[in-house]
Motif scaffolding. Structure first.
Motif, PDB file in Angstrom:
ATOM      1  N   ALA A 176      20.969  -8.510 -50.850  1.00  0.00           N
ATOM      2  CA  ALA A 176      22.216  -8.956 -50.416  1.00  0.00           C
ATOM      3  C   ALA A 176      22.286 -10.441 -50.414  1.00  0.00           C
ATOM      4  O   ALA A 176      23.343 -10.989 -51.051  1.00  0.00           O
ATOM      5  N   GLY A 177      21.475 -10.959 -49.989  1.00  0.00           N
ATOM      6  CA  GLY A 177      21.580 -12.672 -49.830  1.00  0.00           C
ATOM      7  C   GLY A 177      21.706 -13.187 -51.397  1.00  0.00           C
ATOM      8  O   GLY A 177      22.238 -14.243 -51.607  1.00  0.00           O
ATOM      9  N   ILE A 178      20.806 -12.608 -52.174  1.00  0.00           N
ATOM     10  CA  ILE A 178      21.011 -13.089 -53.668  1.00  0.00           C
ATOM     11  C   ILE A 178      22.131 -12.757 -54.599  1.00  0.00           C
ATOM     12  O   ILE A 178      22.813 -13.585 -55.192  1.00  0.00           O
ATOM     13  N   VAL A 179      22.994 -11.647 -54.114  1.00  0.00           N
ATOM     14  CA  VAL A 179      23.860 -11.097 -54.664  1.00  0.00           C
ATOM     15  C   VAL A 179      25.106 -12.098 -54.188  1.00  0.00           C
ATOM     16  O   VAL A 179      25.854 -12.297 -55.042  1.00  0.00           O
ATOM     17  N   ALA A 180      25.117 -12.036 -52.840  1.00  0.00           N
ATOM     18  CA  ALA A 180      26.378 -12.856 -52.235  1.00  0.00           C
ATOM     19  C   ALA A 180      26.224 -14.344 -52.630  1.00  0.00           C
ATOM     20  O   ALA A 180      25.288 -14.960 -52.704  1.00  0.00           O
ATOM     21  N   GLN A 185      30.976 -12.626 -48.344  1.00  0.00           N
ATOM     22  CA  GLN A 185      30.499 -11.294 -49.173  1.00  0.00           C
ATOM     23  C   GLN A 185      29.370 -10.879 -48.273  1.00  0.00           C
ATOM     24  O   GLN A 185      29.227  -9.593 -48.396  1.00  0.00           O
ATOM     25  N   ILE A 186      28.733 -11.577 -47.803  1.00  0.00           N
ATOM     26  CA  ILE A 186      27.462 -11.252 -46.957  1.00  0.00           C
ATOM     27  C   ILE A 186      28.043 -10.385 -45.669  1.00  0.00           C
ATOM     28  O   ILE A 186      27.542  -9.213 -45.422  1.00  0.00           O
ATOM     29  N   ALA A 187      29.154 -10.643 -45.205  1.00  0.00           N
ATOM     30  CA  ALA A 187      29.742 -10.054 -44.064  1.00  0.00           C
ATOM     31  C   ALA A 187      30.388  -8.620 -44.654  1.00  0.00           C
ATOM     32  O   ALA A 187      30.262  -7.651 -43.892  1.00  0.00           O
ATOM     33  N   ALA A 188      30.674  -8.805 -45.876  1.00  0.00           N
ATOM     34  CA  ALA A 188      31.403  -7.182 -46.479  1.00  0.00           C
ATOM     35  C   ALA A 188      30.329  -6.247 -46.546  1.00  0.00           C
ATOM     36  O   ALA A 188      30.315  -5.063 -46.420  1.00  0.00           O
ATOM     37  N   ILE A 189      29.067  -6.814 -47.206  1.00  0.00           N
ATOM     38  CA  ILE A 189      27.994  -5.802 -47.270  1.00  0.00           C
ATOM     39  C   ILE A 189      27.401  -5.246 -45.824  1.00  0.00           C
ATOM     40  O   ILE A 189      27.154  -4.247 -46.180  1.00  0.00           O
ATOM     41  N   THR A 190      27.388  -6.316 -44.953  1.00  0.00           N
ATOM     42  CA  THR A 190      26.881  -5.778 -43.721  1.00  0.00           C
ATOM     43  C   THR A 190      27.963  -4.878 -43.036  1.00  0.00           C
ATOM     44  O   THR A 190      27.448  -3.758 -42.680  1.00  0.00           O
ATOM     45  N   ASN A 191      29.127  -4.930 -43.114  1.00  0.00           N
ATOM     46  CA  ASN A 191      30.115  -4.105 -42.626  1.00  0.00           C
ATOM     47  C   ASN A 191      30.372  -2.805 -43.239  1.00  0.00           C
ATOM     48  O   ASN A 191      30.394  -1.771 -42.884  1.00  0.00           O
ATOM     49  N   PHE A 192      30.180  -3.081 -44.650  1.00  0.00           N
ATOM     50  CA  PHE A 192      30.510  -1.665 -45.309  1.00  0.00           C
ATOM     51  C   PHE A 192      29.134  -0.924 -46.122  1.00  0.00           C
ATOM     52  O   PHE A 192      29.369   0.153 -46.670  1.00  0.00           O
ATOM     53  N   ILE A 193      28.071  -1.546 -45.797  1.00  0.00           N
ATOM     54  CA  ILE A 193      26.716  -0.841 -46.228  1.00  0.00           C
ATOM     55  C   ILE A 193      25.808  -0.581 -45.133  1.00  0.00           C
ATOM     56  O   ILE A 193      25.377   0.535 -44.806  1.00  0.00           O
ATOM     57  N   VAL A 194      25.511  -1.845 -44.492  1.00  0.00           N
ATOM     58  CA  VAL A 194      24.418  -1.828 -43.376  1.00  0.00           C
ATOM     59  C   VAL A 194      25.059  -0.786 -42.275  1.00  0.00           C
ATOM     60  O   VAL A 194      24.309  -0.292 -41.774  1.00  0.00           O
ATOM     61  N   MET A 195      26.098  -1.030 -41.717  1.00  0.00           N
ATOM     62  CA  MET A 195      26.697  -0.432 -40.701  1.00  0.00           C
ATOM     63  C   MET A 195      26.764   0.799 -40.867  1.00  0.00           C
ATOM     64  O   MET A 195      26.458   1.705 -40.075  1.00  0.00           O
ATOM     65  N   PRO A 196      27.332   1.269 -41.741  1.00  0.00           N
ATOM     66  CA  PRO A 196      27.413   2.724 -42.074  1.00  0.00           C
ATOM     67  C   PRO A 196      25.973   3.485 -42.296  1.00  0.00           C
ATOM     68  O   PRO A 196      25.692   4.635 -41.550  1.00  0.00           O
ATOM     69  N   LEU A 197      25.207   2.703 -42.906  1.00  0.00           N
ATOM     70  CA  LEU A 197      23.898   3.536 -43.090  1.00  0.00           C
ATOM     71  C   LEU A 197      23.050   3.363 -41.742  1.00  0.00           C
ATOM     72  O   LEU A 197      22.507   4.356 -41.580  1.00  0.00           O
ATOM     73  N   SER A 198      23.430   2.532 -40.895  1.00  0.00           N
ATOM     74  CA  SER A 198      22.647   2.699 -39.527  1.00  0.00           C
ATOM     75  C   SER A 198      23.556   3.762 -38.618  1.00  0.00           C
ATOM     76  O   SER A 198      22.840   4.512 -37.738  1.00  0.00           O
ATOM     77  N   PHE A 199      24.734   3.604 -38.437  1.00  0.00           N
ATOM     78  CA  PHE A 199      25.639   4.357 -37.529  1.00  0.00           C
ATOM     79  C   PHE A 199      25.345   5.833 -38.048  1.00  0.00           C
ATOM     80  O   PHE A 199      25.582   6.676 -37.395  1.00  0.00           O
ATOM     81  N   LEU A 200      25.406   6.149 -39.545  1.00  0.00           N
ATOM     82  CA  LEU A 200      25.501   7.538 -39.873  1.00  0.00           C
ATOM     83  C   LEU A 200      23.996   7.989 -40.374  1.00  0.00           C
ATOM     84  O   LEU A 200      23.855   8.819 -41.344  1.00  0.00           O
ATOM     85  N   SER A 201      23.068   7.864 -39.613  1.00  0.00           N
ATOM     86  CA  SER A 201      21.818   8.226 -39.941  1.00  0.00           C
ATOM     87  C   SER A 201      20.874   8.822 -38.663  1.00  0.00           C
ATOM     88  O   SER A 201      19.746   8.853 -38.439  1.00  0.00           O
ATOM     89  N   GLY A 202      21.938   9.482 -38.000  1.00  0.00           N
ATOM     90  CA  GLY A 202      21.391  10.274 -36.816  1.00  0.00           C
ATOM     91  C   GLY A 202      20.955   9.381 -35.469  1.00  0.00           C
ATOM     92  O   GLY A 202      20.102   9.638 -34.714  1.00  0.00           O
ATOM     93  N   THR A 203      21.632   8.035 -35.526  1.00  0.00           N
ATOM     94  CA  THR A 203      21.480   7.199 -34.192  1.00  0.00           C
ATOM     95  C   THR A 203      21.831   7.823 -33.071  1.00  0.00           C
ATOM     96  O   THR A 203      21.283   7.838 -32.024  1.00  0.00           O
TER      97      THR A 203
END
Length: 272
Positions: A176-180, A185-203
């Motif tokens: 993500a850091g290389i792409v951004a 842009q890194i905030a968008a990746i965090t909010n739209f990819i990392v957060m959903p992956l962690s919240f929607l994974s049986g947490t």
């Protein structure tokens, strides 16, 4: 004389410290570790407080009324999930922020110019993220688990999945850091990819409660196996076999780490 000078010129590009630059790697790991230790109130204390708030809110709002989940109390069930979610988010933040800050400030060249191979660079950054993730995990386990009354059923499994989870998200943070190219842009990746992956994974729930289609999709999410593996290590219960989770997590970490290695080797979005 001229021949001697020509020989020295050829030798300048020769690797003179063996197959692995241990000193350079250790220096990079130390730098990445000190980056978050000097601001420990933000990188270690804040995640502990956030995890504590999650536990308190769920305890007040749902805990007493909610029945057992997979044979354990709901508060005990979510404790490993909250720990893992906090760990992987911090590992991702450590590597991604390091790359983006260096690119924005224009000093990424200070990392690329030293005699470090692409593999050594990826290893150094990821280890820094793993160290931060481990310290966050230890803080949460030492402070919150005794308060909630949670023990650790299989310490080795818990440690393995915490380390692998931090490594996977650390490698993903590198990608993500290389792409951004900038902070939003890194905030968008965090909010739209990392957060959903962690919240929607049986947490906060067992995926067995999900509809069949979403349940199937969840099994394609590596973060599910990380959280499920830590839950098995802490509570001794899980939605899937820990051995399967180990294989999936290792494969996902290798794939993302390999992509980061390739981009470091080619210099894509780093040298231009």
């Amino acid at each position: 004389m001229a021949e001697t000078g020509l020989t020295h010129a050829r030798d300048m590009g020769v690797r003179r410290f063996g197959r692995f630059n241990w000193l350079g790697l250790w220096t990079l790991i130390r730098r990445e570790t000190l980056r978050f230790l000097v601001v420990w109130t933000q990188t270690l204390l804040a995640p502990l407080v956030t995890a504590g708030l999650f536990m308190m809110i769920f305890s007040i709002a749902i805990g007493p009324q909610r029945g057992d989940v997979m044979g354990v109390s709901f508060l005990h069930f979510i404790a490993p999930g909250i720990l893992t979610m906090t760990v992987i988010q911090n590992a991702f933040a450590n590597t991604s922020s390091s790359i983006v800050v260096s690119k924005v400030q224009g000093n990424i060249v200070d990392t690329l110019m030293p005699p470090l191979s692409a593999g050594e660079l990826v290893t150094g950054y990821v280890v820094g993220g793993v160290v931060r993730g481990l310290l966050v995990a230890l803080a949460i386990a030492a402070v919150l688990f005794p308060i909630v009354g949670v023990g650790v059923a299989h310490p080795l499994w818990a440690l393995v999945f915490v380390v692998l989870g931090a490594a996977f998200l650390g490698a993903l943070g590198l990608v993500a850091g290389i792409v951004a190219q900038k902070f939003d842009q890194i905030a968008a990746i965090t909010n739209f990819i990392v957060m959903p992956l962690s919240f929607l994974s049986g947490t906060f729930y067992s995926i067995e409660a999900l509809p069949p289609v979403i349940n199937t999709l969840s099994h394609w999410n590596p973060v599910f196996y990380i959280i499920d593996g830590v839950r098995f290590g802490v509570l001794g219960v899980s939605d899937s076999a820990p051995e399967k989770g180990l294989v999936v997590t290792l494969a996902a970490t290798a794939a993302v780490g390999g992509l980061a290695w390739y981009w470091f080797r080619t210099g894509w979005r780093l040298k231009s």
